[in-house]
Scaffold this active site. Structure first.
Site, PDB file in Angstrom:
ATOM      1  N   HIS A 109       0.689  -1.195  -0.013  1.00  0.00           N
ATOM      2  CA  HIS A 109       0.014  -0.036  -0.069  1.00  0.00           C
ATOM      3  C   HIS A 109       0.943   1.136   0.033  1.00  0.00           C
ATOM      4  CE1 HIS A 109      -2.958  -2.921   2.331  1.00  0.00           C
ATOM      5  NE2 HIS A 109      -3.556  -2.380   1.222  1.00  0.00           N
ATOM      6  N   SER A 115       0.697  -8.900   1.218  1.00  0.00           N
ATOM      7  CA  SER A 115      -0.880  -8.775   1.331  1.00  0.00           C
ATOM      8  C   SER A 115      -1.461  -8.629   2.709  1.00  0.00           C
ATOM      9  CB  SER A 115      -1.395 -10.206   0.551  1.00  0.00           C
ATOM     10  OG  SER A 115      -2.907 -10.463   0.830  1.00  0.00           O
TER      11      SER A 115
HETATM   12  P1  AMP Z   1      -6.483  -3.996  -0.492  1.00  0.00           P
HETATM   13  O1  AMP Z   1      -6.282  -3.057   0.520  1.00  0.00           O
HETATM   14  O2  AMP Z   1      -5.877  -5.519  -0.605  1.00  0.00           O
HETATM   15  O3  AMP Z   1      -7.635  -3.935  -1.228  1.00  0.00           O
HETATM   16  O4  AMP Z   1      -5.194  -3.371  -1.669  1.00  0.00           O
HETATM   17  C1  AMP Z   1      -5.441  -2.003  -1.931  1.00  0.00           C
HETATM   18  C2  AMP Z   1      -4.590  -1.874  -3.066  1.00  0.00           C
HETATM   19  O5  AMP Z   1      -3.191  -1.993  -2.598  1.00  0.00           O
HETATM   20  C3  AMP Z   1      -4.826  -2.404  -4.545  1.00  0.00           C
HETATM   21  O6  AMP Z   1      -4.904  -1.696  -5.273  1.00  0.00           O
HETATM   22  C4  AMP Z   1      -3.892  -3.780  -4.347  1.00  0.00           C
HETATM   23  O7  AMP Z   1      -3.578  -4.111  -5.605  1.00  0.00           O
HETATM   24  C5  AMP Z   1      -2.634  -2.806  -3.961  1.00  0.00           C
HETATM   25  N1  AMP Z   1      -1.738  -3.864  -3.282  1.00  0.00           N
HETATM   26  C6  AMP Z   1      -1.951  -4.873  -2.426  1.00  0.00           C
HETATM   27  N2  AMP Z   1      -1.030  -5.668  -2.151  1.00  0.00           N
HETATM   28  C7  AMP Z   1       0.010  -5.346  -3.049  1.00  0.00           C
HETATM   29  C8  AMP Z   1       1.472  -5.289  -3.188  1.00  0.00           C
HETATM   30  N3  AMP Z   1       1.948  -6.387  -2.711  1.00  0.00           N
HETATM   31  N4  AMP Z   1       2.025  -4.801  -4.154  1.00  0.00           N
HETATM   32  C9  AMP Z   1       1.438  -3.596  -4.780  1.00  0.00           C
HETATM   33  N5  AMP Z   1       0.374  -3.306  -4.397  1.00  0.00           N
HETATM   34  C10 AMP Z   1      -0.449  -3.992  -3.763  1.00  0.00           C
END
Ligand code: AMP
Length: 271
Positions: free
Chosen positions: A33, A181
């Site tokens: 993030h 993640s």
């Molecule tokens: P989330 O909180 O999992 O819904 O993710 C929010 C944003 O962060 C989304 O655009 C994801 O694709 C991005 N994101 C999550 N994990 C990663 C990562 N390891 N590297 C880059 N972006 C990420």
């Protein structure tokens, strides 16, 4: 860093800004993030991060209930990072004022990869991204390639509907190459070691694909091997074109996509 807890304060405070970068998240903030925030900072004058666990994109109640949430910790990390102007933490009703079901339908050709295994998931994602974009009205939205199909579908929808540009950001990994993640918070050290070994195996599969005549047969056999070696359930292991997500017959412009369950936690990656 201003915290916006509802739409009334958001509308009032954001009105003067016309170079706004938006990073939508579901919390469980990690360095993935932060990399999106960093990019927004470089491209835009102001950066807004949202934290909203969207119940409508979960196809499984247990998955929603176990989703890692720790607002206090998230805010501490974001504050320390010093690159965020606004954090938007809407309530359910700020997003879903009208109680209508999502009107967005996936095209048949998009019902692949995660869309095939998580019924209604992307309809929920697209609907909330549509609503968030309307509310925040950013110039740019920064999204991760880790969730490649999400990025692909959201970009297609939003850039058709709004002036907003969706900017892809590289996947951030830990020192063993496991994609960061929020769901990794649900894994222990030994699970994370398995995930690291699975990454190694995937990198090897991708490397060897060029030599194979029949890629789908090869991937099917590799899927069986992964299942047996690591005792994991695999939803898919597919090579697809990164521009249109069609099944690929060569490595060119292609990514290897996987979704698997480790300790009942569903992980996705692409490389
Ligand atoms: P989330 O909180 O999992 O819904 O993710 C929010 C944003 O962060 C989304 O655009 C994801 O694709 C991005 N994101 C999550 N994990 C990663 C990562 N390891 N590297 C880059 N972006 C990420």
């Amino acid at each position: 860093m201003k915290i916006l807890l509802n739409n009334t304060s958001l509308f009032k405070i954001l009105r003067p800004f016309n170079d706004l970068g938006f990073v939508p998240t579901m919390g469980g903030i990690h360095k993935g993030h932060l990399s999106l925030i960093n990019k927004s900072n470089k491209f835009c004058k102001k950066t807004i991060v949202s934290i909203f666990v969207n119940p409508k994109q979960f196809d499984n109640k247990m998955d929603l209930n176990s989703y890692p949430q720790n607002i206090k910790k998230d805010l501490k990390i974001l504050k320390k990072y010093k690159k965020i102007d606004f954090v938007y933490m809407p309530k359910f009703n700020d997003i879903y004022k009208d109680k209508n079901k999502p009107k967005i339908k996936l095209h048949k050709k998009d019902k692949i990869l995660c869309a095939k295994f998580r019924k209604g998931h992307f309809e929920g994602v697209l609907d909330v991204m549509d609503k968030l974009t309307k509310i925040v009205n950013p110039q740019k939205i920064f999204m991760g390639e880790k969730d490649y199909q999400q990025l692909y579908l959201v970009k297609k929808l939003l850039e058709r509907k709004y002036k907003t540009k969706v900017i892809p950001c590289k996947t951030i990994r830990n020192k063993n190459n496991v994609a960061l993640s929020s769901r990794n918070f649900l894994l222990n050290k030994s699970n994370l070691n398995i995930a690291a070994n699975i990454y190694k195996k995937l990198a090897n599969i991708k490397k060897n694909i060029t030599k194979k005549k029949n890629i789908s047969d090869f991937l099917e056999s590799q899927k069986k091997e992964l299942k047996n070696n690591y005792k994991i359930k695999i939803d898919y292991l597919e090579l697809r074109n990164e521009n249109n997500l069609k099944i690929s017959r060569s490595k060119k412009n292609s990514r290897l996509f996987i979704a698997y369950y480790l300790n009942n936690v569903r992980l996705i990656d692409n490389l």
